[in-house]
Every structure is written in structure tokens, then in C-alpha cells.
Design a protein around this motif. Sequence first.
Motif, PDB file in Angstrom:
ATOM      1  N   LEU A   1       0.856  -1.196   0.000  1.00  0.00           N
ATOM      2  CA  LEU A   1       0.000   0.000   0.000  1.00  0.00           C
ATOM      3  C   LEU A   1       0.890   1.243   0.000  1.00  0.00           C
ATOM      4  O   LEU A   1       0.588   2.246  -0.652  1.00  0.00           O
ATOM      5  CB  LEU A   1      -0.926  -0.043   1.224  1.00  0.00           C
ATOM      6  CG  LEU A   1      -1.972   1.057   1.353  1.00  0.00           C
ATOM      7  CD1 LEU A   1      -2.852   1.163   0.116  1.00  0.00           C
ATOM      8  CD2 LEU A   1      -2.828   0.830   2.601  1.00  0.00           C
TER       9      LEU A   1
ATOM     10  N   THR B   1       1.734   1.418   6.402  1.00  0.00           N
ATOM     11  CA  THR B   1       1.381   0.901   5.072  1.00  0.00           C
ATOM     12  C   THR B   1       2.486   0.048   4.449  1.00  0.00           C
ATOM     13  O   THR B   1       2.355  -0.380   3.302  1.00  0.00           O
ATOM     14  CB  THR B   1       1.052   2.056   4.101  1.00  0.00           C
ATOM     15  OG1 THR B   1       2.156   2.973   4.076  1.00  0.00           O
ATOM     16  CG2 THR B   1      -0.219   2.776   4.499  1.00  0.00           C
TER      17      THR B   1
ATOM     18  N   VAL C   1      -7.140   2.037   2.983  1.00  0.00           N
ATOM     19  CA  VAL C   1      -6.785   3.046   3.991  1.00  0.00           C
ATOM     20  C   VAL C   1      -7.924   3.198   5.000  1.00  0.00           C
ATOM     21  O   VAL C   1      -7.701   3.164   6.220  1.00  0.00           O
ATOM     22  CB  VAL C   1      -6.460   4.406   3.333  1.00  0.00           C
ATOM     23  CG1 VAL C   1      -6.307   5.502   4.389  1.00  0.00           C
ATOM     24  CG2 VAL C   1      -5.193   4.310   2.490  1.00  0.00           C
TER      25      VAL C   1
END
Length: 120
Positions: free
Chosen positions: A5, A56, A106
Motif C-alpha cells: 500500500l 502501510t 486506507v
Amino acid sequence: MTESLFNRLGGVEGITQIANDVVDNHAANKLIGVRFADVDLPKVKHAAATFFVTATGGSSDAYQGKDMVSAHRGMNISPAEFMAVLDDALLALDKNDVGQREQEEVLYALYGLRSQIVGV
Ligand code: HEM
């Protein structure tokens, strides 16, 4: 394998821009702006960006701040305030042309932190 991500959000540069926008949105948000009236915004922006880099899949030691319970303990944050933060995050993701799949990831990750932030 799907890229991390972190990479899909544009690495340090992309995430820093998104985090800056999220904090600007908080400061301008009618529901939660008052929470940020007396805080050091550049410091919070740096904390938000590094938190997200680490969360992430970027550098694991980017974030040097407090854990989420310690950062929000005693603030008595309500469920509505938590939702306002998610709204601000979505606005910032849209503004930065983040794809729908990444937006979902997210939002899901942020939502997962709810119990460490609301009413702690
Ligand atoms: C998933 C949602 C959230 C995340 C990921 C998050 C993340 C963070 C991080 C990383 C910090 C910096 C901690 C440090 O400096 O060591 C912080 C501070 C702060 N958060 Fe949150 N937060 C969230 C939700 C909220 C909500 C809902 C509120 C209230 C409306 C809030 C209000 C604050 C304030 C006022 C500070 C600054 C404290 C200070 O420096 O004096 N946060 N948050």
C-alpha cells in the motif's frame, strides 16, 4: 504479488502530501477543528505522515511517536469525532487521486484503530 500500500500511495512523497491534507482538513473541520486549535500542526503533520509510512509497509522505523492509545488517552474522543477524521481522510485521498481500492484499504485500516482512539 500486489505492491505494498505504501508504494501504491506514492511512497514517502505521496503519503506526506496526503497526511498534510488530512491534518489541514481536521483544522478546518467544524466538528473537530477545536481539537487542533492549540496543537503544533507541523509536528502533527510529521507524525501523521510517518505513522502512515510505517503502517502501510514503508520504513518500519519512520514513526517515532506514541502508540494510538497513549496519543489519545484522556481526550474523551466521541464516535462522531472519529467519523469526522475518516471523512477528512477520504477527502484527502480523493484530492490526491488515490484509486478506489487503495481508498478502501486506507479507510479499513483507519477504522481498525477505532477502539484505541474513541473513549480511551
Ligand atoms: C484512525 C484515526 C486516527 C489516527 C490514525 C490518529 C493518529 C495520530 C497520531 C499519529 C498522532 C501523533 C502522536 C504523537 O505525537 O506521538 C495523533 C495526535 C493527535 N490526535 Fe489523532 N489520530 C486519529 C484520530 C483522532 C481523532 C478522532 C481525534 C479527535 C478529533 C484526534 C486528535 C488528535 C490530537 C488533538 C492530536 C495531537 C496531540 C498533541 O500533539 O497535542 N485523533 N493522532
